[in-house]
Scaffold this motif. Structure first.
Motif, PDB file in Angstrom:
ATOM      1  N   TYR A  45       0.827  -1.209   0.000  1.00 19.34           N
ATOM      2  CA  TYR A  45       0.000   0.000   0.000  1.00 19.34           C
ATOM      3  C   TYR A  45       0.862   1.260   0.000  1.00 19.34           C
ATOM      4  CZ  TYR A  45      -3.638   3.354   1.200  1.00 19.34           C
ATOM      5  OH  TYR A  45      -4.489   4.427   1.183  1.00 19.34           O
ATOM      6  N   ARG A  67      -5.735  -7.987   0.478  1.00 21.45           N
ATOM      7  CA  ARG A  67      -5.681  -7.103  -0.667  1.00 21.45           C
ATOM      8  C   ARG A  67      -4.331  -6.398  -0.728  1.00 21.45           C
ATOM      9  NH1 ARG A  67      -8.654  -2.814  -2.224  1.00 21.45           N
ATOM     10  NH2 ARG A  67      -8.101  -1.890  -0.264  1.00 21.45           N
ATOM     11  N   PHE A 105       0.366  -8.477   1.546  1.00 23.48           N
ATOM     12  CA  PHE A 105      -0.395  -8.426   2.783  1.00 23.48           C
ATOM     13  C   PHE A 105      -0.534  -9.830   3.331  1.00 23.48           C
ATOM     14  CE2 PHE A 105      -2.326  -4.544   0.751  1.00 23.48           C
ATOM     15  CZ  PHE A 105      -1.743  -3.640   1.625  1.00 23.48           C
ATOM     16  N   GLY A 135       2.979   3.078   9.376  1.00 17.60           N
ATOM     17  CA  GLY A 135       2.373   3.396   8.085  1.00 17.60           C
ATOM     18  C   GLY A 135       0.920   2.984   8.073  1.00 17.60           C
ATOM     19  N   CYS A 136       0.608   1.959   7.254  1.00 19.60           N
ATOM     20  CA  CYS A 136      -0.787   1.553   7.070  1.00 19.60           C
ATOM     21  C   CYS A 136      -1.285   0.618   8.166  1.00 19.60           C
ATOM     22  CB  CYS A 136      -0.939   0.885   5.706  1.00 19.60           C
ATOM     23  SG  CYS A 136       0.072  -0.604   5.544  1.00 19.60           S
ATOM     24  N   ARG A 137      -0.389   0.218   9.083  1.00 24.53           N
ATOM     25  CA  ARG A 137      -0.763  -0.658  10.206  1.00 24.53           C
ATOM     26  C   ARG A 137      -1.334  -1.985   9.726  1.00 24.53           C
ATOM     27  NH1 ARG A 137      -3.740   3.917  13.896  1.00 24.53           N
ATOM     28  NH2 ARG A 137      -2.142   5.507  13.638  1.00 24.53           N
ATOM     29  N   ARG A 138      -0.750  -2.488   8.664  1.00 26.67           N
ATOM     30  CA  ARG A 138      -1.142  -3.805   8.165  1.00 26.67           C
ATOM     31  C   ARG A 138       0.023  -4.777   8.344  1.00 26.67           C
ATOM     32  NH1 ARG A 138      -5.778  -3.682   4.787  1.00 26.67           N
ATOM     33  NH2 ARG A 138      -5.384  -5.890   4.584  1.00 26.67           N
ATOM     34  N   GLU A 183     -10.254 -10.302   1.786  1.00 25.72           N
ATOM     35  CA  GLU A 183     -10.085  -8.862   1.633  1.00 25.72           C
ATOM     36  C   GLU A 183      -8.892  -8.357   2.429  1.00 25.72           C
ATOM     37  OE1 GLU A 183     -12.649  -5.826   3.323  1.00 25.72           O
ATOM     38  OE2 GLU A 183     -12.967  -5.072   1.302  1.00 25.72           O
TER      39      GLU A 183
END
Ligand SMILES: [Zn+2]
Lengths: 201, 90
Positions: free
Chosen positions: B7, B90, B82, B61-64, B87
């Motif tokens: 991302y 993604r 990911f 960052g995106c905390r994923r 989902e």
């Protein structure tokens, strides 16, 4: 560094003023009068439907780390299915209500109006100053107008985006804003740094 | 070392928290050998010299959660995706 900030309390915002060599400012920063802000987070499995619903209501959400504007709102992508939305001239409650009406049942919406200091940074030396702490490539070919990033600067978490060719908008957690402004002031001072909107600190 | 988040893009490894080997999967707690299986799941790790799938969390960052394929000898990263499924992946 110590000379420049010696008499400024680390717990206060850096006061507005001109820092560094006198004359024209190579870097300008303005603390924007707090806009309303909210996080918009798609419910599980609802990201695509949320994007469609918001687009139909006039706000085209970017499915990536980019900023978009519409319906009087500004939305920066911070993660898959997550956006930080700003609105000027309305209350946080109004913003939350508007977003909830745009995407009924599709998102979790949280008022963040007091959470961030919003700082617009511009000037011909803005990129040179930011490069001292931003580890994202800011070259215009890599970070164009409309691009956004969530990252850390000098150990402080920020979300920022390039609003247009000249201006970077930073959202900095309010209690970390004094530390961020100290980093920005010492980084920009060599170019002449004009800071406004922070009052007397 | 820079990790290219699917991302956020290329970021300094300072933005990430390291968990470790992505291979272990949680055993069935109702299985008859659950105690031994959980001991292996919690404590036993391979220590490969070469490519390894690891879990990294993009905390700043995106905390994923990301699954990163990294060569332990060179730090060369050959794949990032990911973690998770559906989902969430993604
Ligand atoms: Zn990320």
């Amino acid at each position: 560094m110590s000379d420049l900030l010696e008499h400024i309390a680390p717990t206060h915002l850096v006061p507005e003023g001109h820092y560094g060599p006198q004359g024209s400012a190579g870097v300008t920063a303005h603390a924007v009068e707090t806009p309303a802000a909210a996080t918009l987070v798609a419910r599980k499995g609802a990201t695509a439907r949320l994007i469609v619903a918001c687009a139909a209501a006039g706000l085209p959400l970017a499915d990536g780390p980019r900023v978009s504007a519409g319906a009087g709102l500004e939305a920066a992508g911070t993660a898959p299915g997550r956006w930080l939305v700003l609105a000027e001239g309305v209350s946080g409650a109004d913003l939350v209500a508007r977003l909830a009406a745009m995407a009924p049942g599709l998102a979790a919406i949280t008022d963040q109006s007091d959470a961030n200091l919003i700082l617009d940074i511009s000037g011909e030396k803005a990129r040179a100053a930011l490069a001292k702490g931003v580890t994202v490539d800011l070259d215009p070919t890599a970070f164009a107008a409309g691009d956004a990033a969530t990252t850390t600067v000098s150990h402080v978490g920020v979300t920022f985006w390039r609003r247009d060719a000249d201006t970077y908008r930073f959202a900095v957690g309010r209690s970390f804003a004094p530390a961020f402004l100290r980093w920005l002031t010492v980084s920009a001072a060599e170019y002449g740094f004009a800071l406004s909107g922070t009052g007397r600190g | 070392m820079r990790i290219t988040c699917p991302y956020c893009g290329a970021r300094s490894s300072h933005e990430f928290a390291y968990l470790g080997d992505a291979a272990p999967t949680r055993p069935d707690p109702s299985a008859p050998d659950a105690a031994e299986a959980f001991h292996a799941y919690v404590y036993e790790r391979d220590n490969p010299a070469g490519p390894m799938d690891e879990l990294w969390y993009h905390s700043a960052g995106c905390r994923r959660w990301l699954k990163v394929t990294r060569d332990t000898r060179t730090h060369a990263i050959t794949a990032v995706a990911f973690a998770g499924t559906g989902e969430a992946a993604r």
